[in-house]
Motif scaffolding. Structure first.
Motif, PDB file in Angstrom:
ATOM      1  N   THR A 185      -0.151   0.189   0.888  1.00  9.70           N
ATOM      2  CA  THR A 185       0.532   0.585   0.477  1.00  9.70           C
ATOM      3  C   THR A 185       0.954   2.817   0.038  1.00  9.70           C
ATOM      4  O   THR A 185       1.750   2.875   0.482  1.00  9.70           O
ATOM      5  N   LEU A 186      -0.379   2.875   0.468  1.00  9.23           N
ATOM      6  CA  LEU A 186      -0.015   4.532   0.523  1.00  9.23           C
ATOM      7  C   LEU A 186       0.372   4.745   2.263  1.00  9.23           C
ATOM      8  O   LEU A 186       1.268   5.571   2.322  1.00  9.23           O
TER       9      LEU A 186
ATOM     10  N   ILE B 266      -8.012  17.339  -1.366  1.00  5.33           N
ATOM     11  CA  ILE B 266      -8.043  16.166  -0.363  1.00  5.33           C
ATOM     12  C   ILE B 266      -9.020  16.326   1.235  1.00  5.33           C
ATOM     13  O   ILE B 266      -9.329  17.091   1.465  1.00  5.33           O
ATOM     14  N   ASP B 267      -9.805  14.696   1.352  1.00  4.86           N
ATOM     15  CA  ASP B 267     -10.661  14.619   2.558  1.00  4.86           C
ATOM     16  C   ASP B 267      -9.277  14.529   3.511  1.00  4.86           C
ATOM     17  O   ASP B 267      -8.956  14.175   3.453  1.00  4.86           O
TER      18      ASP B 267
ATOM     19  N   LYS C 108      -2.207  11.838   9.360  1.00  3.46           N
ATOM     20  CA  LYS C 108      -1.810   9.997   8.235  1.00  3.46           C
ATOM     21  C   LYS C 108      -2.118  10.271   6.974  1.00  3.46           C
ATOM     22  O   LYS C 108      -3.488  10.244   7.567  1.00  3.46           O
ATOM     23  N   ILE C 109      -1.669   9.518   6.063  1.00  5.85           N
ATOM     24  CA  ILE C 109      -2.429   9.843   5.070  1.00  5.85           C
ATOM     25  C   ILE C 109      -3.231   8.105   4.527  1.00  5.85           C
ATOM     26  O   ILE C 109      -1.838   6.943   5.037  1.00  5.85           O
ATOM     27  N   THR C 110      -4.282   7.859   4.413  1.00  8.34           N
ATOM     28  CA  THR C 110      -4.929   6.061   4.862  1.00  8.34           C
ATOM     29  C   THR C 110      -5.481   6.528   3.339  1.00  8.34           C
ATOM     30  O   THR C 110      -6.009   7.694   2.482  1.00  8.34           O
ATOM     31  N   THR C 111      -6.244   5.910   3.220  1.00  5.24           N
ATOM     32  CA  THR C 111      -7.674   5.409   2.296  1.00  5.24           C
ATOM     33  C   THR C 111      -9.021   5.440   3.225  1.00  5.24           C
ATOM     34  O   THR C 111      -8.923   4.442   4.047  1.00  5.24           O
TER      35      THR C 111
ATOM     36  N   LYS D  36     -15.569   4.629  -0.194  1.00  8.12           N
ATOM     37  CA  LYS D  36     -15.626   5.480  -1.277  1.00  8.12           C
ATOM     38  C   LYS D  36     -14.760   5.367  -2.239  1.00  8.12           C
ATOM     39  O   LYS D  36     -14.260   5.803  -3.282  1.00  8.12           O
ATOM     40  N   SER D  37     -13.764   4.242  -2.102  1.00  8.47           N
ATOM     41  CA  SER D  37     -12.319   4.365  -2.990  1.00  8.47           C
ATOM     42  C   SER D  37     -12.021   5.372  -2.899  1.00  8.47           C
ATOM     43  O   SER D  37     -11.276   5.706  -4.386  1.00  8.47           O
ATOM     44  N   SER D  38     -11.834   6.650  -1.559  1.00 10.89           N
ATOM     45  CA  SER D  38     -11.280   7.820  -2.132  1.00 10.89           C
ATOM     46  C   SER D  38      -9.535   7.263  -0.322  1.00 10.89           C
ATOM     47  O   SER D  38      -9.697   6.815   0.125  1.00 10.89           O
TER      48      SER D  38
END
Length: 547
Positions: free
Chosen positions: A25-26, A62-63, A89-92, A96-98
């Motif tokens: 989704t992200l 943000i990491d 690119k934004i990802t998870t 670490k649920s981050s």
């Protein structure tokens, strides 16, 4: 089944399934983004080659991750505290649920960009050797003239002048410039080059040392001293240069290329000149120490001289051995002289015997004997030689007389033959000349006929006329004429002048003008050629002449 558990229709997810769904989704919602923030927590590449840090602003963080391959391709490398613009690119990260950004490219922004540009320019100029220590010059100990490049209205110039006056008053030349803002770098560079171009011949003294000074400020305020034009002007300066830009913690590129960097403008003035009172005290101290040293040196040399005098032997001991050698030589001198005299007498006697053998009287006597032995032989030889030459001369005369008669007979015969040839040639000349004249007359007649056939007057004789304008140029078409234009018509027996009257379709009115007719070349007969016979010198034949 536990009857106490609540009943619900919600889907049951596993942790991995939920993390995967959030990740998709992200990534689908954002994809590639550009973030602006400050680098925080940067510790350099990991052992794996990947880079981990955070991007933050005043309220969020943000990491960020840069993979090894992307990091090796980046021209701009991240540094702690730099403000950058990151594209990625934004990802998870399920572990670490981050969420985090995977950075593909990085570029500086704001002050961080200036710092990156400054570092890049510093490395470029250092690679050219502008910051090398061996290029730096030593400052003069006591300069006569100090040149200052700074703003004339700030507190910097007052601090420098006040410090120079306190330490050691010197003559100061100030080149006023702007020390920040647009055009400041060009003015500072021009001032440095201007001080170096002073020759001292026009009444303005050439500075012995230069001070480029400015007060403290932000990196933007001090940026003019990081410009390449200023750094290169400072590196080309033949006058030793002191950089005093900003406070002690402020570093600009001119500080690296200057011969000496001062922490403050006041410190630059202290480096430029010594303290006069300290210098006088030092000179007085050195003078006193020099006098005391000379006194101690004289005392030491006096003691050494006395010790050396006591160690020297007595004068008689120096002369004893040479005196003994002189006595022995005196005793040996008389016998040696006698021996030497006898040797020279023997040599003289031998030379006398040799001279007697080669004396002039002996030589004359020897030559006279040789003449007596020769006797009358030369006279007899001369007589024999004379007889031989006489006989040879007589034979030569006889041969010459015989050859002369032969030569005269041959020449007489040759002259007779040449006379016969000349007479025969003279007989053939009149006939040959007559034939030649006949051929030339025929050739001339044919050329006259050809000229008559090609002459344009022959065409005029058949009823045609030649039309010319006033300048004598032939007129070929009626369209080339105009009303009132003067023309000239040439006929076979003469020419008349006419004037064009009316349109081209009308006939021009002719106004005859009497003109003396020019005789045609074809009408003039060629002059008659007359051949008059003349007698030759021999009187045997006649020859034609054209005259």
């Amino acid at each position: 089944m536990n009857q106490d558990s609540p009943q619900t229709n919600a889907i049951e997810w596993s942790v991995s399934e939920l993390s995967g769904a959030l990740k998709r989704t992200l990534e689908d919602s954002f994809g590639y983004v550009r973030l602006r923030g400050e680098i925080s927590g940067y510790r350099g590449p990991h052992s794996s080659g990947h880079v981990y840090f955070s991007l933050k602003d005043q309220s969020a963080k943000i990491d960020a991750v840069i993979w090894k391959g992307s990091f090796s391709r980046m021209r701009f490398k991240p540094e702690e505290g730099l403000e950058v613009i990151a594209t990625g690119k934004i990802t998870t990260f399920p572990g670490k649920s981050s969420y985090q950004i995977i950075i593909d490219s990085l570029e500086p922004a704001g002050v961080g960009a200036l710092m990156a540009l400054l570092e890049e320019r510093k490395q470029k100029l250092a690679a050219e050797g502008l910051f090398a220590a061996e290029r730096k010059q030593a400052l003069p100990y006591l300069p006569e003239v100090v040149g200052v490049v700074t703003s004339p209205t700030g507190a910097v110039i007052r601090d420098i002048l006040h410090r120079l006056q306190d330490r050691f008053p010197r003559r100061v030349l100030v080149w006023p410039v702007r020390v920040q803002g647009e055009g400041s770098a060009e003015e500072v560079a021009a001032a440095i080059r201007g001080f170096n171009s002073i020759s001292g011949m026009d009444g303005i003294p050439r500075p012995d040392v230069l001070i480029v000074a400015r007060g403290g400020g932000s990196i933007e305020d001090l940026w003019g001293f990081n410009e390449e034009i200023v750094v290169r002007a400072a590196s080309e300066s033949a006058i030793p240069l002191i950089s005093a830009v900003g406070h002690e913690t402020d570093w600009t590129l001119i500080d690296y290329v200057a011969d000496v960097r001062a922490p403050t403008p006041t410190g630059a003035a202290e480096m430029a000149v010594p303290v006069r009172s300290e210098l006088l005290a030092t000179v007085n101290n050195l003078s006193a120490r020099h006098g005391e040293t000379l006194l101690r040196l004289v005392d030491r040399r006096r003691t050494e001289l006395r010790s050396a005098a006591r160690a020297l032997p007595q004068p008689d001991m120096f002369l004893a051995i040479p005196r003994q050698r002189l006595d022995l030589a005196t005793a040996k001198l008389k016998p040696a002289l006698a021996t030497n005299l006898r040797s020279f007498e023997t040599k003289l006697s031998q030379l006398q015997n040799v001279l007697q053998r080669f004396s002039p009287a002996a030589q004359i006597s020897k030559i006279a004997g040789q003449f007596d032995a020769i006797g009358d032989r030369p006279h007899d030889a001369l007589l024999r030689l004379f007889e031989q030459k006489k006989r040879a001369l007589t034979q030569s005369v006889e041969r010459l007389n015989a050859a002369r008669g032969t030569l005269l007979r041959a020449e007489s015969q040759r002259i007779s033959q040449q006379g016969d040839i000349l007479r025969k040639t003279a007989e053939r000349v009149p006939a040959a000349m007559a034939q030649l004249l006949t051929r030339k007359a025929e050739r001339l007649a044919s050329l006259v006929q050809l000229f008559d056939s090609l002459n344009y007057k022959s065409v005029l004789s058949r009823g045609y006329a030649l039309v010319r304008d006033a300048s004598g140029v032939p007129v070929r078409f009626a369209a080339n004429t105009m009303s009132g234009q003067g023309l000239q018509l040439e006929f076979a027996d003469g020419a008349v002048a006419v004037t064009v009257n009316g349109d081209h379709a009308d006939e021009p009115q002719v106004e005859p003008v009497p003109v003396v007719p020019k005789p045609s070349v074809a009408d003039v007969p060629p002059p008659p050629r007359k051949v008059t016979p003349t007698k030759t010198s021999g009187g045997n034949s006649s020859q034609g002449s054209l005259f």
